[in-house]
Write an enzyme that holds these catalytic residues in place. Structure first.
Site, PDB file in Angstrom:
ATOM      1  N   ARG A 148       0.842  -1.187   0.000  1.00 50.98           N
ATOM      2  CA  ARG A 148       0.000   0.000   0.000  1.00 50.98           C
ATOM      3  C   ARG A 148       0.884   1.247   0.000  1.00 50.98           C
ATOM      4  NH1 ARG A 148      -1.956  -3.588   3.903  1.00 50.98           N
ATOM      5  NH2 ARG A 148      -4.059  -4.390   3.497  1.00 50.98           N
ATOM      6  N   LYS A 172      -1.997  -2.701   7.897  1.00 47.97           N
ATOM      7  CA  LYS A 172      -3.143  -2.282   8.709  1.00 47.97           C
ATOM      8  C   LYS A 172      -3.129  -3.018  10.046  1.00 47.97           C
ATOM      9  CE  LYS A 172      -6.281  -1.015   4.957  1.00 47.97           C
ATOM     10  NZ  LYS A 172      -7.588  -1.286   4.313  1.00 47.97           N
ATOM     11  N   HIS A 243      -2.379   3.422  -5.988  1.00 50.32           N
ATOM     12  CA  HIS A 243      -2.991   2.145  -5.589  1.00 50.32           C
ATOM     13  C   HIS A 243      -3.167   1.213  -6.787  1.00 50.32           C
ATOM     14  CE1 HIS A 243      -4.635   0.074  -2.131  1.00 50.32           C
ATOM     15  NE2 HIS A 243      -5.629  -0.383  -2.863  1.00 50.32           N
ATOM     16  N   ARG A 246      -0.794  -1.593  -6.914  1.00 54.73           N
ATOM     17  CA  ARG A 246      -1.139  -2.737  -6.052  1.00 54.73           C
ATOM     18  C   ARG A 246      -2.093  -3.684  -6.799  1.00 54.73           C
ATOM     19  NH1 ARG A 246      -1.303  -4.372  -0.608  1.00 54.73           N
ATOM     20  NH2 ARG A 246      -3.344  -4.951   0.248  1.00 54.73           N
ATOM     21  N   HIS A 269      -3.717  -9.228   3.028  1.00 56.81           N
ATOM     22  CA  HIS A 269      -5.158  -9.334   3.235  1.00 56.81           C
ATOM     23  C   HIS A 269      -5.450 -10.335   4.351  1.00 56.81           C
ATOM     24  CE1 HIS A 269      -6.223  -7.944  -1.129  1.00 56.81           C
ATOM     25  NE2 HIS A 269      -6.025  -6.933  -0.311  1.00 56.81           N
ATOM     26  N   TYR A 278      -9.589 -10.298  -7.591  1.00 59.03           N
ATOM     27  CA  TYR A 278      -8.632 -10.273  -8.703  1.00 59.03           C
ATOM     28  C   TYR A 278      -8.808 -11.459  -9.644  1.00 59.03           C
ATOM     29  CZ  TYR A 278      -6.435  -6.585  -6.031  1.00 59.03           C
ATOM     30  OH  TYR A 278      -6.211  -5.408  -5.353  1.00 59.03           O
TER      31      TYR A 278
END
Length: 297
Positions: A148, A172, A243, A246, A269, A278
């Site tokens: 990110r 995150k 982004h 990514r 993730h 994806y």
């Protein structure tokens, strides 16, 4: 509002205990202020007196004001988290959000670049200038790792191991993970760190890896401006952003046969379903190639 201080307490809780991003805290603050303003209009004084019907009225008003489903969904998420906090603190007995359903969202396929577009972007910077060398390195880093933008600008020099071609990123929720960089990204980073970065520092010392012209850490917004410059220079679609690298990383990996769980791990993730979007991109891509290539498609 008599217990309006709970919002400030909740935002501090998000920032300190949940380690939420600045972006999340800012948007939750805005959403909760909007909800509070609605309650005051309805002469509701106190979060403990809010009912399911009050929340439905708020949602109806958002719909009447033409808010997108995605925006409404985010505001609901903010309210759910806030009332979960109030329940934990004993400030309310029940949550008025318990029976409120989140609106179904259409799954948007992520924007990604084809290989030739990606290579054109990576090769666009002028390598005769320190800033151009930096720009090449940061875009190579984004594409090689799928990290990110917030993770990229958070990198320090100590986060990078060029000999082994890996970077330690903080994702995150303060979760750490190692990501590979690849040979070309390592070469670009080495060129940047050996010369260009020292020119930007002008004799000073600094921990951040990617620096602006003043020798201080780049911001998310600065990276956006850098990518925008080369997107405009190459006349690419206007919705290409940092982004997008990514999304492109994940799409290209899956198209080349990478395992979905490996891509999930590389992207950081938590849920595999987040990565599965994806696979839809690659199916669409394969269909478009088939339609163009097959004489009877």
């Amino acid at each position: 509002m008599k217990n309006g201080h709970y919002i400030d307490d909740f935002l501090r809780y998000l920032e300190i205990e949940k380690n939420a991003s600045v972006y999340t805290v800012r948007h939750y603050a805005s959403d909760l202020q909007q909800f509070t303003a609605h309650l005051e209009e309805q002469r509701i004084d106190g979060f403990e007196t809010v009912t399911y019907l009050h929340v439905r009225m708020f949602l109806a008003k958002l719909g009447a004001d033409d808010y997108a489903k995605r925006s409404i969904s985010r505001k609901l998420s903010a309210l759910r988290s806030f009332y979960q906090y109030l329940l934990r603190e004993g400030a309310v007995a029940v949550s008025p959000l318990s029976y409120v359903r989140t609106p179904k969202l259409e799954k948007k396929l992520p924007r990604f670049l084809y290989l030739e577009q990606t290579l054109a972007l990576l090769e666009a910077p002028d390598l005769s200038t320190p800033l151009g060398v930096r720009d090449r390195a940061l875009m190579e880093c984004l594409y090689a790792s799928g990290m990110r933008v917030s993770e990229l600008v958070g990198l320090d020099v100590s986060s990078i191991d060029l000999d082994n071609g890996i970077a330690l990123v903080f994702g995150k929720g303060a979760k750490e993970r190692y990501v590979p960089l690849g040979e070309l990204a390592v070469d670009a980073l080495r060129s940047y760190m050996d010369d260009a970065r020292n020119e930007l520092l002008e004799g000073k010392e600094a921990l951040p890896l990617f620096l602006n012209y003043r020798g201080t850490r780049l911001s998310d917004r600065s990276v956006r401006r850098i990518v925008d410059k080369y997107v405009e220079q190459l006349a690419l679609a206007s919705d290409v952003s940092p982004h997008t690298f990514r999304h492109t990383f994940a799409t290209h990996m899956l198209e080349a046969g990478a395992d979905l769980r490996v891509v999930q791990e590389l992207l950081g993730h938590v849920d595999l379903s987040t990565t599965q979007i994806y696979t839809h991109v690659t199916k669409d891509h394969l269909q478009s190639i088939y339609n163009k290539a097959h004489p009877r498609a």
